[in-house]
Design a protein around this motif. Structure first.
Motif, PDB file in Angstrom:
ATOM      1  N   UNK A  21       0.801  -1.218   0.000  1.00  0.00           N
ATOM      2  CA  UNK A  21       0.000   0.000   0.000  1.00  0.00           C
ATOM      3  C   UNK A  21       0.831   1.264   0.000  1.00  0.00           C
ATOM      4  N   UNK A  22       2.028   1.180  -0.552  1.00  0.00           N
ATOM      5  CA  UNK A  22       2.957   2.306  -0.560  1.00  0.00           C
ATOM      6  C   UNK A  22       3.444   2.528  -1.985  1.00  0.00           C
ATOM      7  N   UNK A  23       3.445   3.770  -2.428  1.00  0.00           N
ATOM      8  CA  UNK A  23       3.959   4.081  -3.754  1.00  0.00           C
ATOM      9  C   UNK A  23       5.432   3.689  -3.851  1.00  0.00           C
ATOM     10  N   UNK A  24       5.787   3.103  -4.988  1.00  0.00           N
ATOM     11  CA  UNK A  24       7.180   2.772  -5.230  1.00  0.00           C
ATOM     12  C   UNK A  24       7.624   1.432  -4.695  1.00  0.00           C
ATOM     13  N   UNK A  25       6.775   0.769  -3.921  1.00  0.00           N
ATOM     14  CA  UNK A  25       7.106  -0.554  -3.393  1.00  0.00           C
ATOM     15  C   UNK A  25       6.483  -1.627  -4.284  1.00  0.00           C
ATOM     16  N   UNK A  26       7.179  -2.757  -4.493  1.00  0.00           N
ATOM     17  CA  UNK A  26       6.629  -3.793  -5.373  1.00  0.00           C
ATOM     18  C   UNK A  26       5.345  -4.392  -4.816  1.00  0.00           C
ATOM     19  N   UNK A  27       4.498  -4.820  -5.736  1.00  0.00           N
ATOM     20  CA  UNK A  27       3.265  -5.487  -5.344  1.00  0.00           C
ATOM     21  C   UNK A  27       3.551  -6.930  -4.934  1.00  0.00           C
ATOM     22  N   UNK A  28       2.531  -7.555  -4.361  1.00  0.00           N
ATOM     23  CA  UNK A  28       2.646  -8.955  -3.948  1.00  0.00           C
ATOM     24  C   UNK A  28       1.453  -9.730  -4.511  1.00  0.00           C
ATOM     25  N   UNK A  29       1.525 -11.037  -4.410  1.00  0.00           N
ATOM     26  CA  UNK A  29       0.399 -11.860  -4.841  1.00  0.00           C
ATOM     27  C   UNK A  29      -0.867 -11.440  -4.104  1.00  0.00           C
ATOM     28  N   UNK A  30      -1.978 -11.450  -4.799  1.00  0.00           N
ATOM     29  CA  UNK A  30      -3.253 -11.086  -4.179  1.00  0.00           C
ATOM     30  C   UNK A  30      -3.505 -12.005  -2.982  1.00  0.00           C
ATOM     31  N   UNK A  31      -3.849 -11.391  -1.866  1.00  0.00           N
ATOM     32  CA  UNK A  31      -4.084 -12.147  -0.637  1.00  0.00           C
ATOM     33  C   UNK A  31      -2.927 -12.138   0.322  1.00  0.00           C
ATOM     34  N   UNK A  32      -1.799 -11.531  -0.075  1.00  0.00           N
ATOM     35  CA  UNK A  32      -0.608 -11.545   0.789  1.00  0.00           C
ATOM     36  C   UNK A  32      -0.171 -10.142   1.213  1.00  0.00           C
ATOM     37  N   UNK A  33      -0.968  -9.129   0.891  1.00  0.00           N
ATOM     38  CA  UNK A  33      -0.623  -7.761   1.251  1.00  0.00           C
ATOM     39  C   UNK A  33      -1.624  -7.170   2.227  1.00  0.00           C
ATOM     40  N   UNK A  34      -1.766  -5.847   2.165  1.00  0.00           N
ATOM     41  CA  UNK A  34      -2.596  -5.141   3.143  1.00  0.00           C
ATOM     42  C   UNK A  34      -4.036  -4.920   2.666  1.00  0.00           C
ATOM     43  N   UNK A  35      -4.335  -5.264   1.419  1.00  0.00           N
ATOM     44  CA  UNK A  35      -5.651  -4.942   0.877  1.00  0.00           C
ATOM     45  C   UNK A  35      -6.755  -5.823   1.473  1.00  0.00           C
ATOM     46  N   UNK A  36      -7.911  -5.222   1.842  1.00  0.00           N
ATOM     47  CA  UNK A  36      -9.048  -6.004   2.348  1.00  0.00           C
ATOM     48  C   UNK A  36      -9.832  -6.618   1.185  1.00  0.00           C
TER      49      UNK A  36
END
Length: 247
Positions: free
Chosen positions: A191-206
Protein backbone atom coordinates in the motif's frame (compact mmCIF):
# COMPACT_ATOMS: atom_id res chain seq x y z
CA UNK A 1 -19.17 -16.19 -10.25
CA UNK A 2 -20.40 -15.98 -13.80
CA UNK A 3 -17.43 -14.00 -15.10
CA UNK A 4 -14.11 -15.87 -15.11
CA UNK A 5 -11.15 -14.42 -13.24
CA UNK A 6 -8.93 -12.42 -15.56
CA UNK A 7 -5.37 -11.13 -15.86
CA UNK A 8 -4.29 -7.72 -17.11
CA UNK A 9 -1.46 -8.72 -19.42
CA UNK A 10 0.65 -5.70 -18.45
CA UNK A 11 1.53 -7.92 -15.50
CA UNK A 12 3.54 -10.19 -17.80
CA UNK A 13 4.55 -7.57 -20.36
CA UNK A 14 8.24 -8.54 -20.40
CA UNK A 15 7.53 -12.23 -21.00
CA UNK A 16 4.87 -11.41 -23.57
CA UNK A 17 7.51 -9.72 -25.71
CA UNK A 18 9.58 -12.89 -25.95
CA UNK A 19 6.92 -15.62 -26.11
CA UNK A 20 3.36 -14.34 -26.11
CA UNK A 21 1.69 -17.64 -26.92
CA UNK A 22 3.54 -19.58 -24.23
CA UNK A 23 2.67 -16.99 -21.59
CA UNK A 24 -1.00 -17.02 -22.55
CA UNK A 25 -0.94 -20.80 -22.30
CA UNK A 26 0.58 -20.58 -18.82
CA UNK A 27 -2.15 -18.16 -17.72
CA UNK A 28 -4.86 -20.48 -19.02
CA UNK A 29 -3.12 -23.41 -17.33
CA UNK A 30 -3.24 -21.66 -13.97
CA UNK A 31 -7.02 -21.51 -14.34
CA UNK A 32 -7.71 -17.95 -15.41
CA UNK A 33 -10.49 -17.71 -17.95
CA UNK A 34 -10.08 -14.15 -19.15
CA UNK A 35 -7.36 -11.75 -20.21
CA UNK A 36 -7.19 -7.99 -20.64
CA UNK A 37 -4.59 -6.83 -23.20
CA UNK A 38 -2.83 -3.49 -22.94
CA UNK A 39 -1.87 -2.86 -26.58
CA UNK A 40 -4.62 -3.80 -29.04
CA UNK A 41 -2.51 -2.64 -31.99
CA UNK A 42 -0.02 -5.46 -31.44
CA UNK A 43 -1.18 -8.22 -33.84
CA UNK A 44 -4.89 -8.18 -32.91
CA UNK A 45 -5.88 -10.98 -35.31
CA UNK A 46 -3.05 -13.26 -34.17
CA UNK A 47 -3.81 -12.51 -30.52
CA UNK A 48 -7.45 -13.42 -31.00
CA UNK A 49 -6.59 -16.72 -32.65
CA UNK A 50 -4.43 -17.72 -29.70
CA UNK A 51 -6.90 -16.77 -26.98
CA UNK A 52 -9.75 -18.42 -28.87
CA UNK A 53 -7.71 -21.62 -29.14
CA UNK A 54 -7.01 -21.49 -25.39
CA UNK A 55 -10.64 -20.84 -24.52
CA UNK A 56 -9.83 -17.46 -22.96
CA UNK A 57 -12.31 -14.58 -22.96
CA UNK A 58 -11.11 -11.05 -23.65
CA UNK A 59 -12.84 -9.10 -20.89
CA UNK A 60 -11.74 -5.77 -22.33
CA UNK A 61 -8.59 -4.06 -23.47
CA UNK A 62 -6.66 -1.03 -22.36
CA UNK A 63 -5.95 1.39 -25.20
CA UNK A 64 -3.98 4.50 -24.28
CA UNK A 65 -3.49 5.09 -28.01
CA UNK A 66 -7.11 6.24 -28.19
CA UNK A 67 -5.74 9.51 -26.84
CA UNK A 68 -2.41 9.46 -28.67
CA UNK A 69 -3.45 8.77 -32.26
CA UNK A 70 -6.33 8.22 -34.67
CA UNK A 71 -9.08 6.57 -32.60
CA UNK A 72 -10.50 4.81 -35.66
CA UNK A 73 -7.35 2.75 -36.18
CA UNK A 74 -7.32 1.75 -32.52
CA UNK A 75 -11.02 0.88 -32.45
CA UNK A 76 -10.64 -1.29 -35.54
CA UNK A 77 -7.95 -3.27 -33.68
CA UNK A 78 -10.06 -3.55 -30.53
CA UNK A 79 -12.99 -4.88 -32.52
CA UNK A 80 -10.71 -7.46 -34.14
CA UNK A 81 -9.63 -8.72 -30.70
CA UNK A 82 -13.21 -9.69 -29.91
CA UNK A 83 -14.29 -7.71 -26.87
CA UNK A 84 -17.02 -5.19 -26.18
CA UNK A 85 -15.01 -2.97 -23.82
CA UNK A 86 -12.17 -0.53 -24.49
CA UNK A 87 -10.56 1.22 -21.54
CA UNK A 88 -8.53 4.42 -21.31
CA UNK A 89 -5.86 3.55 -18.70
CA UNK A 90 -4.07 6.92 -18.46
CA UNK A 91 -3.07 9.83 -20.67
CA UNK A 92 -5.24 12.54 -19.15
CA UNK A 93 -3.02 15.11 -17.37
CA UNK A 94 -2.86 14.43 -13.64
CA UNK A 95 -3.49 18.10 -12.87
CA UNK A 96 -6.88 17.89 -14.59
CA UNK A 97 -8.12 15.98 -11.57
CA UNK A 98 -7.28 18.79 -9.18
CA UNK A 99 -9.90 21.29 -10.39
CA UNK A 100 -13.54 21.20 -11.45
CA UNK A 101 -12.66 22.63 -14.85
CA UNK A 102 -10.03 19.95 -15.33
CA UNK A 103 -12.48 17.20 -14.44
CA UNK A 104 -14.93 18.64 -16.94
CA UNK A 105 -12.26 18.48 -19.64
CA UNK A 106 -11.53 14.86 -18.75
CA UNK A 107 -15.24 13.99 -18.88
CA UNK A 108 -15.67 15.73 -22.22
CA UNK A 109 -12.74 13.78 -23.67
CA UNK A 110 -14.05 10.43 -22.43
CA UNK A 111 -17.62 11.14 -23.51
CA UNK A 112 -16.36 12.06 -26.98
CA UNK A 113 -14.36 8.85 -27.24
CA UNK A 114 -17.41 6.88 -26.10
CA UNK A 115 -19.37 8.33 -29.01
CA UNK A 116 -16.65 7.23 -31.41
CA UNK A 117 -16.54 3.74 -29.88
CA UNK A 118 -20.29 3.13 -30.04
CA UNK A 119 -20.52 2.44 -33.81
CA UNK A 120 -17.97 -0.36 -33.31
CA UNK A 121 -20.21 -2.00 -30.72
CA UNK A 122 -17.75 -0.97 -28.01
CA UNK A 123 -18.35 0.55 -24.62
CA UNK A 124 -15.72 2.91 -23.25
CA UNK A 125 -14.28 2.76 -19.75
CA UNK A 126 -11.73 4.65 -17.66
CA UNK A 127 -9.13 3.12 -15.34
CA UNK A 128 -7.81 5.10 -12.39
CA UNK A 129 -4.48 5.49 -10.65
CA UNK A 130 -3.88 7.36 -7.39
CA UNK A 131 -4.04 10.82 -8.97
CA UNK A 132 -7.80 10.64 -9.52
CA UNK A 133 -8.27 9.67 -5.88
CA UNK A 134 -5.96 11.94 -3.87
CA UNK A 135 -7.53 15.26 -4.93
CA UNK A 136 -10.70 16.16 -3.08
CA UNK A 137 -13.23 18.41 -4.76
CA UNK A 138 -16.09 19.48 -2.55
CA UNK A 139 -15.11 16.80 -0.07
CA UNK A 140 -15.27 14.00 -2.66
CA UNK A 141 -12.59 12.08 -4.49
CA UNK A 142 -12.02 13.49 -7.98
CA UNK A 143 -13.02 10.14 -9.53
CA UNK A 144 -16.49 10.56 -7.99
CA UNK A 145 -16.86 14.03 -9.46
CA UNK A 146 -15.76 12.64 -12.81
CA UNK A 147 -18.33 9.84 -12.60
CA UNK A 148 -21.13 12.39 -12.21
CA UNK A 149 -20.15 14.02 -15.51
CA UNK A 150 -19.65 10.90 -17.61
CA UNK A 151 -22.28 9.80 -20.09
CA UNK A 152 -24.32 6.85 -18.78
CA UNK A 153 -22.63 4.39 -21.14
CA UNK A 154 -19.10 5.20 -19.89
CA UNK A 155 -18.00 2.81 -17.15
CA UNK A 156 -15.20 2.75 -14.62
CA UNK A 157 -12.59 0.08 -14.07
CA UNK A 158 -11.47 0.78 -10.53
CA UNK A 159 -7.91 -0.11 -9.68
CA UNK A 160 -8.55 -1.01 -6.08
CA UNK A 161 -4.90 -0.84 -5.00
CA UNK A 162 -4.25 2.62 -6.40
CA UNK A 163 -7.54 3.80 -4.96
CA UNK A 164 -6.33 2.71 -1.52
CA UNK A 165 -2.91 4.30 -2.04
CA UNK A 166 -4.72 7.50 -3.02
CA UNK A 167 -6.47 7.55 0.34
CA UNK A 168 -9.85 5.98 -0.38
CA UNK A 169 -11.77 3.57 1.77
CA UNK A 170 -12.14 1.29 -1.22
CA UNK A 171 -15.27 -0.69 -0.27
CA UNK A 172 -17.09 2.54 0.56
CA UNK A 173 -15.90 4.19 -2.65
CA UNK A 174 -17.16 1.24 -4.67
CA UNK A 175 -20.47 1.42 -2.87
CA UNK A 176 -20.87 5.08 -3.77
CA UNK A 177 -19.91 4.52 -7.42
CA UNK A 178 -22.33 1.62 -7.69
CA UNK A 179 -23.21 0.31 -11.14
CA UNK A 180 -20.78 2.73 -12.80
CA UNK A 181 -18.07 0.19 -11.86
CA UNK A 182 -17.96 -2.60 -14.42
CA UNK A 183 -14.52 -4.03 -13.64
CA UNK A 184 -12.00 -4.12 -10.81
CA UNK A 185 -8.25 -4.36 -10.93
CA UNK A 186 -7.49 -6.63 -8.01
CA UNK A 187 -3.96 -6.29 -6.72
CA UNK A 188 -2.16 -6.39 -3.40
CA UNK A 189 0.97 -5.18 -1.73
CA UNK A 190 2.22 -2.91 1.05
CA UNK A 191 0.00 0.00 0.00
CA UNK A 192 2.96 2.31 -0.56
CA UNK A 193 3.96 4.08 -3.75
CA UNK A 194 7.18 2.77 -5.23
CA UNK A 195 7.11 -0.55 -3.39
CA UNK A 196 6.63 -3.79 -5.37
CA UNK A 197 3.26 -5.49 -5.34
CA UNK A 198 2.65 -8.95 -3.95
CA UNK A 199 0.40 -11.86 -4.84
CA UNK A 200 -3.25 -11.09 -4.18
CA UNK A 201 -4.08 -12.15 -0.64
CA UNK A 202 -0.61 -11.55 0.79
CA UNK A 203 -0.62 -7.76 1.25
CA UNK A 204 -2.60 -5.14 3.14
CA UNK A 205 -5.65 -4.94 0.88
CA UNK A 206 -9.05 -6.00 2.35
CA UNK A 207 -9.78 -8.09 -0.72
CA UNK A 208 -12.93 -9.89 0.54
CA UNK A 209 -14.57 -6.59 1.53
CA UNK A 210 -13.63 -5.02 -1.80
CA UNK A 211 -15.11 -7.85 -3.83
CA UNK A 212 -18.26 -7.86 -1.73
CA UNK A 213 -18.72 -4.14 -2.38
CA UNK A 214 -18.85 -4.64 -6.16
CA UNK A 215 -20.17 -8.17 -6.68
CA UNK A 216 -21.06 -7.86 -10.37
CA UNK A 217 -17.77 -6.31 -11.52
CA UNK A 218 -15.26 -8.30 -13.51
CA UNK A 219 -12.23 -9.27 -11.37
CA UNK A 220 -8.98 -8.62 -13.23
CA UNK A 221 -5.72 -9.39 -11.43
CA UNK A 222 -2.85 -7.00 -12.15
CA UNK A 223 0.59 -6.57 -10.62
CA UNK A 224 2.55 -3.62 -11.96
CA UNK A 225 5.76 -5.10 -10.55
CA UNK A 226 6.50 -7.83 -8.06
CA UNK A 227 9.49 -8.99 -6.01
CA UNK A 228 8.75 -12.62 -6.90
CA UNK A 229 8.17 -14.44 -10.19
CA UNK A 230 5.12 -12.93 -11.88
CA UNK A 231 3.55 -16.20 -12.98
CA UNK A 232 4.03 -17.69 -9.53
CA UNK A 233 2.38 -14.61 -8.04
CA UNK A 234 -0.50 -14.95 -10.51
CA UNK A 235 -0.91 -18.60 -9.55
CA UNK A 236 -0.97 -17.76 -5.83
CA UNK A 237 -3.48 -14.98 -6.43
CA UNK A 238 -5.71 -17.26 -8.47
CA UNK A 239 -5.71 -19.88 -5.70
CA UNK A 240 -6.63 -17.24 -3.13
CA UNK A 241 -9.44 -15.70 -5.20
CA UNK A 242 -10.83 -19.06 -6.26
CA UNK A 243 -11.01 -20.11 -2.62
CA UNK A 244 -12.84 -16.89 -1.74
CA UNK A 245 -15.44 -17.72 -4.37
CA UNK A 246 -15.97 -21.14 -2.83
CA UNK A 247 -16.50 -19.84 0.69
Amino acid sequence: MAKPLGVQLYTVRDRMKSDRDEVLGRIAGIGYGAVEPYDPLDDPEGFRRVVDDLGLVVSGTHAIDLIRQDPGKVLDAVAAIGTDSVIVPAGIPEEDFTTLDGVRRAADLLNGLAEKAAPYGLRLGYHNHWWEIEPRLGGRHAIEVLADQLAPEVFLEIDTYWAAVGGADVPRLLGRLGDRVRALHVKDGPGVKGEPHTAVGTGVMPVPDILAASPEAWRIVELDECATDMLEALAAGYAYLAELERV
